[in-house]
Design an enzyme around this catalytic site. Structure first.
Site, PDB file in Angstrom:
ATOM      1  N   THR A  11       0.819  -1.210   0.000  1.00 52.55           N
ATOM      2  CA  THR A  11       0.000   0.000   0.000  1.00 52.55           C
ATOM      3  C   THR A  11       0.857   1.266   0.000  1.00 52.55           C
ATOM      4  O   THR A  11       0.698   2.136  -0.859  1.00 52.55           O
ATOM      5  CB  THR A  11      -0.929  -0.003   1.238  1.00 52.55           C
ATOM      6  OG1 THR A  11      -1.649  -1.228   1.235  1.00 52.55           O
ATOM      7  CG2 THR A  11      -1.884   1.159   1.230  1.00 52.55           C
ATOM      8  N   ILE A 131       0.590  13.568   8.563  1.00 55.24           N
ATOM      9  CA  ILE A 131       0.726  14.827   9.309  1.00 55.24           C
ATOM     10  C   ILE A 131       2.202  15.131   9.534  1.00 55.24           C
ATOM     11  O   ILE A 131       2.929  14.294  10.060  1.00 55.24           O
ATOM     12  CB  ILE A 131       0.059  14.729  10.705  1.00 55.24           C
ATOM     13  CG1 ILE A 131      -1.372  14.225  10.593  1.00 55.24           C
ATOM     14  CG2 ILE A 131       0.138  16.043  11.448  1.00 55.24           C
ATOM     15  CD1 ILE A 131      -1.993  13.898  11.948  1.00 55.24           C
ATOM     16  N   LYS A 200       4.827   4.752  18.520  1.00 58.41           N
ATOM     17  CA  LYS A 200       4.838   6.127  18.017  1.00 58.41           C
ATOM     18  C   LYS A 200       5.213   7.123  19.121  1.00 58.41           C
ATOM     19  O   LYS A 200       5.994   8.048  18.881  1.00 58.41           O
ATOM     20  CB  LYS A 200       3.470   6.463  17.417  1.00 58.41           C
ATOM     21  CG  LYS A 200       3.202   5.706  16.107  1.00 58.41           C
ATOM     22  CD  LYS A 200       1.761   5.825  15.661  1.00 58.41           C
ATOM     23  CE  LYS A 200       1.515   5.126  14.324  1.00 58.41           C
ATOM     24  NZ  LYS A 200       0.079   4.985  14.002  1.00 58.41           N
TER      25      LYS A 200
HETATM   26  N1  HSE Z   1      -2.802   1.075  12.065  1.00 52.75           N
HETATM   27  C1  HSE Z   1      -2.334   2.413  12.085  1.00 52.75           C
HETATM   28  C2  HSE Z   1      -3.462   3.339  12.522  1.00 52.75           C
HETATM   29  C3  HSE Z   1      -1.840   2.798  10.719  1.00 52.75           C
HETATM   30  O1  HSE Z   1      -4.615   2.884  12.622  1.00 52.75           O
HETATM   31  O2  HSE Z   1      -3.236   4.488  12.832  1.00 52.75           O
HETATM   32  C4  HSE Z   1      -0.993   4.029  10.674  1.00 52.75           C
HETATM   33  O3  HSE Z   1       0.165   3.922  11.439  1.00 52.75           O
END
Ligand code: HSE
Length: 407
Positions: A11, A131, A200
């Protein structure tokens, strides 16, 4: 011309090829960079797709080609993404990625490798999808001491929580719907258990505070325990339930850092309250800047590819040097969550007329009703997580659930 190789035609990888080809002229005009995708690495064949002409199955072709200056890793997973990235950097090629698992696990080492070889390792798309947040943190906000980052950084869980709230549905039903719509993976664990958000916030905190935050140290709770009952109480309170990835540096008190991922009740006065559906938002506080929030598409092919290509452009403009500000490999010790203080919302079995029982344990509470049989809700005074656990244990199995409240 700057030759680029894309590893993985899934993707995001196919999105990167599309962005570079569709916006080639506009990128050239705006940035002076003439990007050309020379190779795409994938095990599969793509008959009928023009990518077939650029397709290779052997990574050595890419890493041994001196014309390739930038390698885009969009394979996902740790292996062979780690090995391929490391080899590219050691060959003096810059690399960029959307792969937060790889950055959270090996980012420190790969940044050092890049620096040692006058190359760059960039990962704008690893947090917040399209972002811009990594680049603002390391450049635009370079003048600030950042002391808080709080994000809604997972679109899947925000979609589920928003839909549960809008339609009064249960978690399992909304998850099934999200899977059908492609907003949730068939195996949704990484999203719903908070692991994705955990990686993250570890990356963002490492960058903001300058020391390696180990994602395995980040206290992480997902959203699987949130039911329609919690959602009903949230509405009564005029708040929204959001999975927050929170980190804070106590700059005035020996620099202690806390990082955690958990569902929080967010007040209407908080900008994060209004972040709905698959959207992401990252709130940042700096000592000079004050408050700022970055909001937008946190996932999806084109949005994520757009962020990846922003890294490709920067790398193309700075070939032969290392542009990423690194963080120290020294581990940032995290303050135990048990020491942190906040208010808690509690679902309690019984009748609110017998609230003395909860009051004796928690002190001054304020109750809330959601017309649910044999239970009521209350908000505790500000207390430490350790104290909360101690109090909740005294009420044994009468505590049906708890959600933290964002101050
Ligand atoms: N699975 C992640 C989300 C995809 O839902 O934010 C993007 O990192």
């Amino acid at each position: 011309m700057v030759a680029v190789a894309v590893l993985g035609y899934g993707t995001v990888g196919s999105g990167v090829v599309e962005v570079i080809e569709t916006n080639h002229d506009s990128i050239l005009q705006k940035t002076g960079v003439d990007l050309q995708v020379k190779y795409v690495l994938d095990l599969r064949e793509f008959p009928g797709d023009p990518v077939q002409e650029k397709l290779v199955h052997d990574y050595d072709v890419i890493v041994n080609d001196p014309e390739v200056r930038i390698v885009v890793e969009t394979m996902g997973g740790l292996n062979p993404a780690y090995e391929f990235t490391k080899r590219a950097l050691e060959a003096g090629k810059s690399a960029c990625t959307s792969n937060k698992a790889l950055v959270a696990q090996y980012g420190t080492e790969l940044l050092e490798t890049a620096k040692a070889h006058q190359a760059s390792y960039l990962f704008e798309a690893s947090c917040g999808g399209g972002i811009p947040i990594i680049r603002p943190l390391r450049t635009s906000l370079g003048a600030d001491v950042i002391d808080e980052i709080t994000g809604i950084v997972n679109g899947t869980t925000n979609y589920i929580l928003t839909k549960m709230s809008d339609e009064g549905l249960e978690f399992d039903d909304v998850l099934r719907d999200a899977q059908q719509k492609g907003y949730a993976e068939r195996n949704p664990e990484a999203d719903v258990e908070g692991h994705d958000a955990c990686r993250k916030i570890a990356i963002l905190s490492s960058l903001a505070y300058g020391k390696r935050v180990d994602y395995t140290d980040v206290y992480t709770e997902g959203i699987t325990k949130i039911t329609s009952a919690e959602v009903r109480y949230a509405k009564e309170l005029g708040m929204a339930i959001r999975l927050l990835a929170y980190s804070h540096k106590d700059v005035e008190n020996d620099g202690r850092v806390i990082a955690m991922v958990a569902p929080f009740l967010v007040k209407k006065t908080d900008p994060l309250y209004f972040v709905n559906g698959v959207f992401n938002a990252i709130f940042v506080h700096g000592n000079m800047l004050g408050d700022a929030m970055f909001y937008g598409q946190g996932a999806g092919k084109e949005a994520t590819a757009s962020a990846v290509v922003s890294d490709v452009i920067e790398e193309a403009q700075t070939l032969g040097s290392s542009v990423m500000s690194e963080w120290s490999p020294e581990k940032q010790e995290l303050q135990p969550v048990s020491e942190t203080e906040k208010q808690f919302f509690v679902r309690m079995a019984g009748d609110a007329r017998n609230r003395e029982e909860a009051e004796q344990v928690f002190g001054a509470i304020s109750t809330v009703q959601a017309d649910l049989p044999d239970e009521y809700g209350f908000i505790t005074p500000v207390m430490s997580e350790a104290k909360f656990q101690e109090c909740a244990a005294q009420l044994e199995d009468k505590v049906l659930g708890m959600i933290r409240i964002r101050a």
